[in-house]
Design a protein around this motif. Structure first.
Motif, PDB file in Angstrom:
ATOM      1  N   SER A  29       0.830  -1.198   0.000  1.00 11.04           N
ATOM      2  CA  SER A  29       0.000   0.000   0.000  1.00 11.04           C
ATOM      3  C   SER A  29       0.869   1.254   0.000  1.00 11.04           C
ATOM      4  O   SER A  29       1.802   1.382   0.800  1.00 11.04           O
ATOM      5  N   GLY A  30       0.597   2.164  -0.926  1.00  7.45           N
ATOM      6  CA  GLY A  30       1.351   3.409  -1.012  1.00  7.45           C
ATOM      7  C   GLY A  30       2.567   3.351  -1.900  1.00  7.45           C
ATOM      8  O   GLY A  30       3.235   4.372  -2.121  1.00  7.45           O
ATOM      9  N   ASP A  31       2.890   2.177  -2.443  1.00  2.00           N
ATOM     10  CA  ASP A  31       4.047   2.054  -3.334  1.00  2.00           C
ATOM     11  C   ASP A  31       3.823   2.807  -4.641  1.00  2.00           C
ATOM     12  O   ASP A  31       2.691   3.057  -5.055  1.00  2.00           O
ATOM     13  N   VAL A  32       4.939   3.141  -5.299  1.00  2.99           N
ATOM     14  CA  VAL A  32       4.918   3.633  -6.678  1.00  2.99           C
ATOM     15  C   VAL A  32       5.519   2.531  -7.542  1.00  2.99           C
ATOM     16  O   VAL A  32       6.491   1.867  -7.161  1.00  2.99           O
ATOM     17  N   LEU A  33       4.931   2.316  -8.708  1.00  2.00           N
ATOM     18  CA  LEU A  33       5.345   1.245  -9.614  1.00  2.00           C
ATOM     19  C   LEU A  33       6.069   1.827 -10.819  1.00  2.00           C
ATOM     20  O   LEU A  33       5.537   2.712 -11.506  1.00  2.00           O
ATOM     21  N   TYR A  34       7.272   1.319 -11.086  1.00  2.00           N
ATOM     22  CA  TYR A  34       8.045   1.711 -12.267  1.00  2.00           C
ATOM     23  C   TYR A  34       8.266   0.475 -13.141  1.00  2.00           C
ATOM     24  O   TYR A  34       8.569  -0.609 -12.632  1.00  2.00           O
ATOM     25  N   ARG A  38       5.064   4.424 -15.439  1.00  3.19           N
ATOM     26  CA  ARG A  38       4.932   4.602 -13.985  1.00  3.19           C
ATOM     27  C   ARG A  38       3.470   4.655 -13.575  1.00  3.19           C
ATOM     28  O   ARG A  38       2.619   5.149 -14.329  1.00  3.19           O
ATOM     29  N   SER A  39       3.171   4.130 -12.386  1.00  2.22           N
ATOM     30  CA  SER A  39       1.886   4.357 -11.724  1.00  2.22           C
ATOM     31  C   SER A  39       2.152   4.835 -10.307  1.00  2.22           C
ATOM     32  O   SER A  39       2.902   4.196  -9.560  1.00  2.22           O
ATOM     33  N   THR A  40       1.563   5.963  -9.939  1.00  4.30           N
ATOM     34  CA  THR A  40       1.736   6.482  -8.582  1.00  4.30           C
ATOM     35  C   THR A  40       0.680   5.946  -7.622  1.00  4.30           C
ATOM     36  O   THR A  40       0.751   6.217  -6.423  1.00  4.30           O
ATOM     37  N   SER A  41      -0.280   5.168  -8.143  1.00  5.41           N
ATOM     38  CA  SER A  41      -1.326   4.628  -7.258  1.00  5.41           C
ATOM     39  C   SER A  41      -1.736   3.215  -7.684  1.00  5.41           C
ATOM     40  O   SER A  41      -2.917   2.949  -7.933  1.00  5.41           O
ATOM     41  N   PRO A  42      -0.768   2.290  -7.784  1.00  5.78           N
ATOM     42  CA  PRO A  42      -1.125   0.924  -8.174  1.00  5.78           C
ATOM     43  C   PRO A  42      -1.880   0.221  -7.055  1.00  5.78           C
ATOM     44  O   PRO A  42      -1.723   0.557  -5.875  1.00  5.78           O
ATOM     45  N   THR A  43      -2.697  -0.748  -7.433  1.00  8.54           N
ATOM     46  CA  THR A  43      -3.403  -1.539  -6.444  1.00  8.54           C
ATOM     47  C   THR A  43      -2.419  -2.454  -5.715  1.00  8.54           C
ATOM     48  O   THR A  43      -1.627  -3.150  -6.336  1.00  8.54           O
ATOM     49  N   ALA A  44      -2.489  -2.454  -4.378  1.00  3.25           N
ATOM     50  CA  ALA A  44      -1.604  -3.302  -3.579  1.00  3.25           C
ATOM     51  C   ALA A  44      -1.991  -4.763  -3.723  1.00  3.25           C
ATOM     52  O   ALA A  44      -3.145  -5.104  -3.978  1.00  3.25           O
ATOM     53  N   GLY A  45      -0.994  -5.633  -3.572  1.00  2.26           N
ATOM     54  CA  GLY A  45      -1.237  -7.063  -3.639  1.00  2.26           C
ATOM     55  C   GLY A  45      -0.211  -7.749  -4.512  1.00  2.26           C
ATOM     56  O   GLY A  45       0.827  -7.176  -4.862  1.00  2.26           O
ATOM     57  N   SER A  46      -0.482  -8.990  -4.867  1.00  2.26           N
ATOM     58  CA  SER A  46       0.375  -9.755  -5.759  1.00  2.26           C
ATOM     59  C   SER A  46      -0.204  -9.658  -7.162  1.00  2.26           C
ATOM     60  O   SER A  46      -1.321 -10.132  -7.418  1.00  2.26           O
ATOM     61  N   VAL A  47       0.541  -9.045  -8.079  1.00  2.00           N
ATOM     62  CA  VAL A  47       0.021  -8.757  -9.414  1.00  2.00           C
ATOM     63  C   VAL A  47       1.009  -9.239 -10.478  1.00  2.00           C
ATOM     64  O   VAL A  47       2.159  -9.571 -10.181  1.00  2.00           O
ATOM     65  N   THR A  48       0.548  -9.269 -11.720  1.00  5.65           N
ATOM     66  CA  THR A  48       1.427  -9.449 -12.866  1.00  5.65           C
ATOM     67  C   THR A  48       1.361  -8.194 -13.714  1.00  5.65           C
ATOM     68  O   THR A  48       0.365  -7.471 -13.705  1.00  5.65           O
ATOM     69  N   ILE A  49       2.422  -7.936 -14.453  1.00 11.08           N
ATOM     70  CA  ILE A  49       2.510  -6.763 -15.323  1.00 11.08           C
ATOM     71  C   ILE A  49       2.598  -7.242 -16.767  1.00 11.08           C
ATOM     72  O   ILE A  49       3.424  -8.099 -17.096  1.00 11.08           O
ATOM     73  N   ALA A 100       8.714   1.707  -2.162  1.00  8.02           N
ATOM     74  CA  ALA A 100       8.042   2.253  -0.985  1.00  8.02           C
ATOM     75  C   ALA A 100       8.720   3.543  -0.527  1.00  8.02           C
ATOM     76  O   ALA A 100       9.898   3.783  -0.812  1.00  8.02           O
ATOM     77  N   GLY A 101       7.973   4.369   0.183  1.00 10.97           N
ATOM     78  CA  GLY A 101       8.537   5.586   0.765  1.00 10.97           C
ATOM     79  C   GLY A 101       8.849   6.665  -0.241  1.00 10.97           C
ATOM     80  O   GLY A 101       9.829   7.406  -0.093  1.00 10.97           O
ATOM     81  N   VAL A 102       8.006   6.785  -1.269  1.00 11.48           N
ATOM     82  CA  VAL A 102       8.237   7.749  -2.351  1.00 11.48           C
ATOM     83  C   VAL A 102       7.443   9.022  -2.097  1.00 11.48           C
ATOM     84  O   VAL A 102       6.293   8.983  -1.638  1.00 11.48           O
ATOM     85  N   ASP A 103       8.044  10.161  -2.408  1.00  8.52           N
ATOM     86  CA  ASP A 103       7.374  11.448  -2.235  1.00  8.52           C
ATOM     87  C   ASP A 103       6.117  11.508  -3.105  1.00  8.52           C
ATOM     88  O   ASP A 103       6.175  11.233  -4.312  1.00  8.52           O
ATOM     89  N   SER A 104       4.992  11.865  -2.509  1.00 12.25           N
ATOM     90  CA  SER A 104       3.732  11.871  -3.254  1.00 12.25           C
ATOM     91  C   SER A 104       3.600  13.079  -4.175  1.00 12.25           C
ATOM     92  O   SER A 104       2.884  13.016  -5.186  1.00 12.25           O
ATOM     93  N   GLY A 105       4.277  14.163  -3.862  1.00 15.91           N
ATOM     94  CA  GLY A 105       4.176  15.357  -4.690  1.00 15.91           C
ATOM     95  C   GLY A 105       5.063  15.300  -5.920  1.00 15.91           C
ATOM     96  O   GLY A 105       4.627  15.578  -7.042  1.00 15.91           O
ATOM     97  N   THR A 106       6.320  14.932  -5.720  1.00 12.16           N
ATOM     98  CA  THR A 106       7.281  14.807  -6.817  1.00 12.16           C
ATOM     99  C   THR A 106       7.977  13.465  -6.671  1.00 12.16           C
ATOM    100  O   THR A 106       9.016  13.354  -6.022  1.00 12.16           O
ATOM    101  N   PRO A 107       7.403  12.419  -7.260  1.00  9.23           N
ATOM    102  CA  PRO A 107       7.959  11.076  -7.048  1.00  9.23           C
ATOM    103  C   PRO A 107       9.395  10.902  -7.544  1.00  9.23           C
ATOM    104  O   PRO A 107      10.172  10.178  -6.926  1.00  9.23           O
ATOM    105  N   ASN A 108       9.720  11.558  -8.653  1.00  9.43           N
ATOM    106  CA  ASN A 108      11.040  11.321  -9.234  1.00  9.43           C
ATOM    107  C   ASN A 108      11.487  12.501 -10.079  1.00  9.43           C
ATOM    108  O   ASN A 108      10.680  13.369 -10.449  1.00  9.43           O
TER     109      ASN A 108
END
Length: 218
Positions: free
Chosen positions: A28-33, A77-88, A107-115
């Motif tokens: 929960s709260g992760d960013v996906l790259y 990138r997704s800044t709001s991916p669904t948490a859980g075990s997924v495939t891409i 995890a622990g990524v800035d929500s305003g400016t992720p990267n």
């Protein structure tokens, strides 16, 4: 201020009209790259990158364009991916000879400016593949994606200070990988070849970016 951390990563290779990874854990709260490497006579665009968990859609963050005639690196990138075990699943705009996709949940990524901005570099030959200079900081984490032609099923070696997340080789031709390195004012990453041969003169492409920590990265 704490730097981001990697929750999980996964790599897959393939050919044709799409490639799907194995299970990736997203907290929960992760960013996906996602790094998507295409190799062909004229590697093209990407139709979509999707998560089996749905949630926040992935969108294109940057891409290298066609480099060294045969390679192209797309980063999504997704800044709001669904948490859980997924495939891409990554789908190119046209059937492609060799592909590699690497997905990384952070995890622990800035929500305003992720990267910060993605910096691309490319080249060929027997020397290390070296990224462009990524501006970062001690409260950030540098993430890179790399694609390189190699003979056989041989792997690549990441440079000093780098932690390899995943790498895989498709059909003894294309190797794809990803690594992290601690943030600093100026960061480069390197990948060397562990094989002999002359597959397309060891052409390579690297994309690197600085991921900002939740309390304010650089």
């Amino acid at each position: 201020m704490a730097a981001p951390t990697i929750t999980d990563s996964v790599v897959a290779t393939g050919t044709g009209t799409s490639v799907t990874t194995g299970a990736l854990t997203i907290a929960s709260g992760d960013v996906l790259y996602v790094g998507f490497i295409l190799s062909d006579g004229s590697p093209g665009g990407v139709t979509s990158v999707t998560s089996s968990g749905g949630g926040g859609a992935l969108s294109s963050l940057a891409e290298s364009g066609v480099v060294q005639s045969y390679l192209r690196l797309h980063i999504w990138r997704s800044t709001s991916p669904t948490a859980g075990s997924v495939t891409i699943t990554a789908t190119p705009a046209a059937s492609t000879t060799e592909m590699a996709v690497i997905a990384v949940s952070v995890a622990g990524v800035d929500s305003g400016t992720p990267n910060g901005s993605v910096v691309f570099a490319n080249g060929n030959g027997t020397a290390d593949g070296t990224s462009g200079t990524v501006s970062s900081g001690t409260d950030a984490l540098v993430l890179d994606f790399v694609g390189r032609f190699l003979d056989g099923t041989f792997s690549m070696t990441a440079g000093g200070g780098q932690t390899i997340l995943d790498q895989a080789n498709y059909s003894g031709i294309l190797s794809g990988g990803s690594s992290t390195k601690a943030g600093a004012a100026s960061v480069t990453t390197t990948w060397s070849r562990n094989t002999m041969g002359t597959v397309s003169n060891w052409e390579w492409v690297i994309g690197g970016l600085s991921i900002n920590g939740a309390t304010g990265g650089s």
